[in-house]
Scaffold this active site. Structure first.
Site, short mmCIF file in Angstrom:
data_model
loop_
_atom_site.label_atom_id
_atom_site.label_comp_id
_atom_site.label_asym_id
_atom_site.label_seq_id
_atom_site.Cartn_x
_atom_site.Cartn_y
_atom_site.Cartn_z
N ASP A 263 3.04 -5.30 11.98
CA ASP A 263 2.30 -4.33 11.19
C ASP A 263 2.97 -2.94 11.36
O ASP A 263 2.30 -1.93 11.55
CB ASP A 263 0.81 -4.27 11.60
CG ASP A 263 -0.03 -3.45 10.63
OD1 ASP A 263 0.47 -3.08 9.56
OD2 ASP A 263 -1.20 -3.18 10.96
N ASN B 41 0.84 -1.22 0.00
CA ASN B 41 0.00 0.00 0.00
C ASN B 41 0.87 1.25 0.00
O ASN B 41 1.31 1.73 1.03
CB ASN B 41 -0.94 0.00 1.22
CG ASN B 41 -0.21 -0.04 2.54
OD1 ASN B 41 0.81 -0.71 2.68
ND2 ASN B 41 -0.70 0.71 3.52
N HIS C 69 -6.40 -8.45 5.03
CA HIS C 69 -6.72 -7.44 6.05
C HIS C 69 -8.23 -7.50 6.22
O HIS C 69 -8.97 -7.17 5.31
CB HIS C 69 -6.29 -6.04 5.57
CG HIS C 69 -6.61 -4.95 6.55
ND1 HIS C 69 -5.64 -4.10 7.05
CD2 HIS C 69 -7.76 -4.57 7.13
CE1 HIS C 69 -6.20 -3.24 7.90
NE2 HIS C 69 -7.50 -3.51 7.95
N HIS D 235 -3.21 -9.44 11.52
CA HIS D 235 -3.51 -8.75 12.79
C HIS D 235 -4.89 -9.03 13.41
O HIS D 235 -5.72 -8.12 13.51
CB HIS D 235 -3.30 -7.24 12.66
CG HIS D 235 -3.77 -6.61 11.37
ND1 HIS D 235 -5.04 -6.77 10.87
CD2 HIS D 235 -3.12 -5.82 10.48
CE1 HIS D 235 -5.15 -6.11 9.74
NE2 HIS D 235 -3.99 -5.52 9.48
C1 NCD Z 1 -1.42 0.72 7.87
C2 NCD Z 1 -0.53 1.78 7.26
O1 NCD Z 1 -0.39 2.85 7.81
O2 NCD Z 1 0.06 1.48 6.20
N1 NCD Z 1 -2.10 1.25 9.00
C3 NCD Z 1 -2.63 0.56 10.04
O3 NCD Z 1 -3.30 1.15 10.88
N2 NCD Z 1 -2.43 -0.75 10.18
C4 NCD Z 1 -2.33 0.27 6.80
C5 NCD Z 1 -2.94 -1.05 7.05
O4 NCD Z 1 -2.27 -2.09 6.90
O5 NCD Z 1 -4.12 -1.09 7.37
ZN ZN Z 2 -0.52 -3.38 7.71
#
Ligand code: NCD
Ligand code: ZN
Length: 391
Positions: free
Chosen positions: A285, A94, A176, A220
């Site tokens: 994460d 992303n 996700h 997660h």
């Molecule tokens: C992640 C990010 O900032 O890239 N943020 C998060 O809260 N986990 C994006 C994601 O994996 O959802």
């Molecule tokens: Zn993530």
């Protein structure tokens, strides 16, 4: 026979558990693990209050390059990984230009040459027709079932098509799981993306996995019911340090805003069970955003986690009574097997890469000691048992 190098100490193997052993290494590969002394011109004896683990693997990080280098890049992100004892990271797609094409994957592979750890890359799923072409360069695929940083959501019909094609490539896919249909208008992030939205999305992903036979991993998992759902379908899943350590009562404010949100104390306690059984993968994460971004009027979701990975593992051993063998499963073995990558054991034929944790003393975590470019950690001020040992 003489070895290039011998490591002697208390090794932790996920299959054979803890033993004092000599590890004979040639050409960077473990050639022998023995209770008896092995010969080498280069023998390192590691103190008995130290555990020698297979090098940690983090299967879910966001190193932000290219496009968001003000938050992190492959050099700083990999230094944060080493600081936490992590030697392999699996990087998410992303980015401002989502990593959904072979050209973008190749570009990332080139940029990641400056990293100090092994970096493997996920492909995002955009154009369905490119999935097959991406298989050669990607460690696996990432499917978002909700909007998060980067906006890479797939609807149900396309997700099913994508999974059938991914299944044919033989590569795994990380989901996700948050169901937008169950989001609310609440001002409070934790209520806006409630537990039911995770559970619903996991049930749907489990259904997709069953139907398409794709090798699926649930990212997660944050709730007790979500964990029950992955268990019911016997699915590989990740659990993060922040969902284990913090909860919505103990940690408030924008620094702790994350997707999925922090949950209740009871949820955190329930997740520990998967950790103790060695069922999940411990995934940070690692999602760095600058302090200024996090303190702005519209803070992004996500927090860093790589720098503190090893400290957190020591906390699991000491405060949560996780066995060393279970810790080895969730920090390397499960990820190595699930993603078909090297590592995960201290046994013949495996890479001679280790993470050493010392159980004596303690470590106070400070923002100033972090290597991540964002320069902060949600654990600032926390005292963890033991130390990460850097030889
Ligand atoms: C992640 C990010 O900032 O890239 N943020 C998060 O809260 N986990 C994006 C994601 O994996 O959802
Ligand atoms: Zn993530």
């Amino acid at each position: 026979m003489d070895y290039d190098r011998v490591i002697h100490g208390r090794i932790v193997d996920p299959v054979t558990s803890v033993q004092e052993a000599y590890v004979g290494i040639n050409g960077g590969i473990i050639r022998k693990v023995s209770g008896k002394e092995l010969r080498s011109p280069d023998i390192t004896t590691i103190l008995q209050d130290h555990y020698i683990f297979p090098a940690f693997i983090d299967p879910h990080v966001h190193l932000r390059e290219p496009g968001w280098e003000h938050k992190e890049d492959f050099l700083t992100g990999s230094e944060a990984a080493l600081n936490g004892g992590v030697h392999t990271v699996l990087d998410m797609p992303n980015l401002p230009e989502p990593v959904t094409t072979p050209e973008r994957l190749l570009r990332k592979v080139a940029l990641a040459r400056k990293a100090k750890v092994d970096v493997r890359h996920f492909a995002g799923v955009g154009n369905i027709d490119l999935i097959r072409e991406n298989a050669r360069l990607a460690v696996g695929y990432k499917i978002y079932t909700a909007k998060s940083t980067g906006g890479m959501m797939l609807d149900r019909e396309n997700a099913e098509k994508a999974c059938r094609i991914i299944a044919a490539t033989g590569k795994p896919v990380t989901f996700h799981c948050e169901d937008e249909a169950l989001f609310t208008q609440s001002e409070f992030h934790g209520d806006a993306r409630p537990p039911e939205s995770e559970v619903s999305a996991i049930v749907k992903a489990a259904d997709l996995i069953r139907k398409t036979h794709v090798n699926g991993n649930i990212a997660h998992v944050s709730t007790k019911e979500g964990l029950a759902a992955v268990r019911e379908s016997n699915l590989m899943h990740e659990i993060t340090p922040h969902h284990l350590y913090f909860n919505r009562e103990s940690a408030a404010g924008p620094l702790f805003k994350v997707n999925p949100p922090l949950r209740s104390r009871a949820d955190s306690a329930a997740l520990v069970d998967s950790v103790r059984r060695g069922e999940c993968m411990l995934a940070t994460d690692h999602a760095p955003h600058t302090m200024a971004e996090k303190l702005s009027s519209d803070p992004p979701s996500g927090m860093p986690g790589l720098d503190t990975y090893g400290n957190f593992v020591l906390w699991l051993l000491r405060a949560k009574y996780v066995s060393p063998a279970a810790a080895a499963k969730i920090t390397s073995y499960n990820a190595a097997r699930f993603f078909s990558i090297a590592g995960g054991r201290i046994a013949e034929g495996f890479p001679a890469k280790f993470t050493i944790l010392g159980t004596e003393g303690e470590t106070v975590i400070r923002n100033g000691d972090m290597k991540t470019k964002c320069g902060w950690t949600p654990f600032d001020g926390v005292t963890f048992p033991g130390k990460i040992i850097r030889l």
